[in-house]
Write an enzyme that holds these catalytic residues in place. Sequence first.
Site, short mmCIF file in Angstrom:
data_model
loop_
_atom_site.label_atom_id
_atom_site.label_comp_id
_atom_site.label_asym_id
_atom_site.label_seq_id
_atom_site.Cartn_x
_atom_site.Cartn_y
_atom_site.Cartn_z
N ARG A 104 45.95 148.89 47.21
CA ARG A 104 47.31 148.51 47.59
C ARG A 104 47.75 149.33 48.80
O ARG A 104 47.21 150.41 49.07
CB ARG A 104 48.27 148.77 46.43
CG ARG A 104 47.96 148.01 45.15
CD ARG A 104 48.93 148.40 44.05
NE ARG A 104 48.71 147.67 42.82
CZ ARG A 104 47.95 148.10 41.81
NH1 ARG A 104 47.33 149.27 41.91
NH2 ARG A 104 47.80 147.37 40.72
N LYS A 115 49.34 152.37 40.20
CA LYS A 115 50.66 152.25 39.58
C LYS A 115 50.71 153.07 38.30
O LYS A 115 49.73 153.20 37.58
CB LYS A 115 50.96 150.78 39.27
CG LYS A 115 51.25 149.94 40.51
CD LYS A 115 51.67 148.54 40.11
CE LYS A 115 52.08 147.72 41.33
NZ LYS A 115 52.51 146.35 40.95
N HIS A 155 48.58 143.01 51.76
CA HIS A 155 48.24 142.41 50.47
C HIS A 155 47.30 141.21 50.65
O HIS A 155 46.55 140.87 49.73
CB HIS A 155 49.49 142.00 49.71
CG HIS A 155 49.42 142.29 48.25
ND1 HIS A 155 49.39 143.57 47.74
CD2 HIS A 155 49.33 141.48 47.17
CE1 HIS A 155 49.31 143.53 46.42
NE2 HIS A 155 49.26 142.27 46.06
N ARG A 171 43.93 142.45 50.24
CA ARG A 171 43.64 142.70 48.82
C ARG A 171 43.29 141.39 48.12
O ARG A 171 42.35 141.32 47.33
CB ARG A 171 44.85 143.36 48.17
CG ARG A 171 44.72 143.68 46.68
CD ARG A 171 45.91 144.53 46.26
NE ARG A 171 46.13 144.56 44.83
CZ ARG A 171 45.56 145.41 43.99
NH1 ARG A 171 44.69 146.29 44.44
NH2 ARG A 171 45.86 145.38 42.69
N HIS A 179 44.47 146.44 37.79
CA HIS A 179 45.40 145.61 37.02
C HIS A 179 45.45 146.10 35.58
O HIS A 179 44.45 146.51 35.01
CB HIS A 179 44.98 144.14 37.04
CG HIS A 179 45.27 143.47 38.34
ND1 HIS A 179 44.65 142.30 38.74
CD2 HIS A 179 46.14 143.78 39.34
CE1 HIS A 179 45.11 141.93 39.92
NE2 HIS A 179 46.01 142.81 40.30
N TYR A 219 43.26 134.80 40.71
CA TYR A 219 42.27 134.66 41.78
C TYR A 219 41.17 133.67 41.43
O TYR A 219 40.49 133.16 42.31
CB TYR A 219 41.67 136.03 42.12
CG TYR A 219 42.67 137.01 42.65
CD1 TYR A 219 43.21 136.87 43.93
CD2 TYR A 219 43.12 138.06 41.87
CE1 TYR A 219 44.15 137.75 44.41
CE2 TYR A 219 44.07 138.96 42.35
CZ TYR A 219 44.58 138.80 43.62
OH TYR A 219 45.51 139.68 44.09
#
Length: 294
Positions: free
Chosen positions: A145, A169, A240, A243, A266, A275
Amino acid sequence: MIDSFINYLEYEKRTSNHTVLAYRKDLEQALDFVSLSFSIKDLGECSHSELRAWIIDLVEQGLSPTTVNRKLATLRSFYKFLMRSKIIQKDPTYKLKSLKTPKKLPEFLQESTIESVLEEEVYESTFEGQRDRMVMEFLYLTGVRLSELTALKWRDLNLHEERVKVMGKRQKERIIPITMRLQRNILSYKKVFEERFSKIEGNEYFIISNKGEKSYPMMIYRIVRQYLDLFAQNTKRSPHLLRHTFATHLLNKGADLNAVKDLLGHANLAATQVYTHNTIEKLKAVFEQAHPKA
């Protein structure tokens, strides 16, 4: 109550600063609305009808369904916190329904396009040129990210073990392998880095500005747009997008979905499965072109 919730997000859930700011803004907007419309000074006193009125007001303002749903998600998280803290006895959001949103597949670059974007000749041999090249390569070849790239330090890179440590995150750490190609270019970048500034110390940031300062989101956006503008026709030319391209290309080449999930950082498969739609669309196109009865 809002401050207590924000403290919970920051110190217990370790939510990113960007998300925390967005949550606070959403809740303050909701409080302003119920205060003006219903003279309610505390969100804990709201019922389903007051919150529904705010959602309707947002729609009437012309906000997109995606934006409204994000604000609704903020409310749900907030009232879930209040319920768990036993501040309220009933969740006023339980009847609120999310708005329908059109499904959009993540955009990505074709392999031929990304090859052109990463061509060595596109970038100058100066520090700025090699740094820009590193930004583009690192985003595509690792799938990190934007925030993870700007926070990356030289000590996080382990070329001997061919990996990079990324803090994602909620302060979740993950390890991403790096290719031989990326290793070589990191060494080239390191050389011009040290020529421009000084010998690298582990605590120094990996991507820096022309003045030697830590990079920032708008700087990365400008770099990405500058080089994607040369080759890409996508409507969204952002970090992004690289990514998305990283994930789509892996799945197109047969990568395991769980492995891609871990590489992207994730929390669950649902975020990664989006995806697979691009992969399915590619298979459909091949089928329709090649099958005699298609």
